[in-house]
Write a protein that holds these residues in place. Structure first.
Motif, PDB file in Angstrom:
ATOM      1  N   GLU A 242       6.924   9.984  -9.082  1.00  0.00           N
ATOM      2  CA  GLU A 242       5.751  10.048  -9.950  1.00  0.00           C
ATOM      3  C   GLU A 242       4.932   8.767  -9.871  1.00  0.00           C
ATOM      4  O   GLU A 242       3.697   8.803  -9.873  1.00  0.00           O
ATOM      5  N   ARG A 243       5.617   7.628  -9.777  1.00  0.00           N
ATOM      6  CA  ARG A 243       4.920   6.343  -9.668  1.00  0.00           C
ATOM      7  C   ARG A 243       4.090   6.278  -8.382  1.00  0.00           C
ATOM      8  O   ARG A 243       2.929   5.839  -8.401  1.00  0.00           O
ATOM      9  N   GLU A 246       1.040   8.450  -8.600  1.00  0.00           N
ATOM     10  CA  GLU A 246       0.042   7.772  -9.419  1.00  0.00           C
ATOM     11  C   GLU A 246      -0.693   6.707  -8.617  1.00  0.00           C
ATOM     12  O   GLU A 246      -1.919   6.580  -8.688  1.00  0.00           O
ATOM     13  N   HIS A 249      -3.218   8.262  -6.203  1.00  0.00           N
ATOM     14  CA  HIS A 249      -4.427   8.678  -6.919  1.00  0.00           C
ATOM     15  C   HIS A 249      -5.285   7.467  -7.278  1.00  0.00           C
ATOM     16  O   HIS A 249      -6.516   7.504  -7.160  1.00  0.00           O
ATOM     17  N   GLN A 250      -4.632   6.373  -7.697  1.00  0.00           N
ATOM     18  CA  GLN A 250      -5.368   5.156  -8.014  1.00  0.00           C
ATOM     19  C   GLN A 250      -6.077   4.606  -6.805  1.00  0.00           C
ATOM     20  O   GLN A 250      -7.226   4.162  -6.857  1.00  0.00           O
TER      21      GLN A 250
END
Length: 256
Positions: A242-243, A246, A249-250
């Motif tokens: 999940e990290r 993220e 996406h960032q």
């Protein structure tokens, strides 16, 4: 002080007379016998980075160092496994391996012996004198990996080698590659689009932004080796997955 197998210093690459920047200040290292993965959006310059490391392209700025020596723009310092197996269809499975070993400087008699011994070790001895078209996709990739493994260069670049395989074969190949690497540790820089694959195989993961690519974050993979096939069931595995999602996406948002 241990000399890194690979060190990139401020690599920048631009095309179209400098109008299109693909890589923007990439600095990274791969240690001796370390498995490092690069993961990033499509078009983030991962394959271009491999071309720069292999000397097929020259960076607009920055330096490539392999084994403590500057090799910027110089070829012959790495072994390479591409996305497709790229076996020569007119040569037998053994002959494909023998040629790669001979090009690396091993004499013919020894190369034949090595090819046949290693085909037996990876369970493909019955295909020694067969031609590549009779092999499944997974088998062809095993032969492709073997060619890279038997090359004498200590640094291996693996360019999304399982991307074209079906899900089950890809999972089997991940397990096979992990076992082979544990037995014959080399310094590896591995490109993948699969977060799960990177977490299963790597010591460290470098997350790239979209082009012009920079390194968003480095993640040290905490799982002990050898790693179980069911690693994905671990809570920490899913937290890291999940990290990384993220971060990807960032990285896309920063560029936009």
């Amino acid at each position: 002080m241990t000399i890194p197998a690979l060190e990139l210093k401020g690599i920048r690459k631009a095309f179209d007379s400098g109008k299109k920047t693909v890589l923007d200040g990439i600095s990274l290292t791969v240690g001796e016998n370390e498995f490092v993965s690069l993961i990033g959006p499509s078009g983030s310059g991962k394959t271009t980075l491999f071309q720069l490391i292999g000397g097929l392209e020259k960076p607009t700025a920055g330096e490539v160092w392999i084994g403590g020596k500057e090799t910027t723009g110089s070829r012959g310092h790495i072994s390479y496994m591409p996305q497709q197996a790229s076996l020569m269809p007119w040569r037998s499975v053994s002959a494909n391996i023998e040629l790669a070993v001979q090009v690396a400087g091993i004499e013919k008699k020894q190369s034949v012996k090595m090819a046949r011994e290693w085909l037996e070790r990876i369970g493909l001895q019955e295909y020694t004198d067969a031609y590549p078209h009779v092999l499944s996709g997974g088998m062809q990739q095993r032969v492709s990996f073997l060619r890279a493994l038997l090359s004498p260069q200590p640094l291996m670049l693996l360019d999304e080698p399982f991307g074209a395989l079906d899900a089950l074969t890809r999972q089997q190949m991940q397990q096979w590659l992990m076992a082979m690497w544990e037995e014959n540790r080399r310094s590896v820089l591995f490109v993948t689009h699969s977060i799960e694959e990177a977490l299963l195989l790597s010591d460290r993961i470098l997350v790239l932004s979209a082009a012009p690519a920079t390194i968003v974050e480095e993640i040290k993979v905490p799982f002990a080796r050898p790693r179980p096939a069911q690693l994905w069931k671990e809570p920490q595995f899913n937290e890291l997955k999940e990290r990384i999602q993220e971060l990807l996406h960032q990285g896309e948002a920063v560029v936009k």
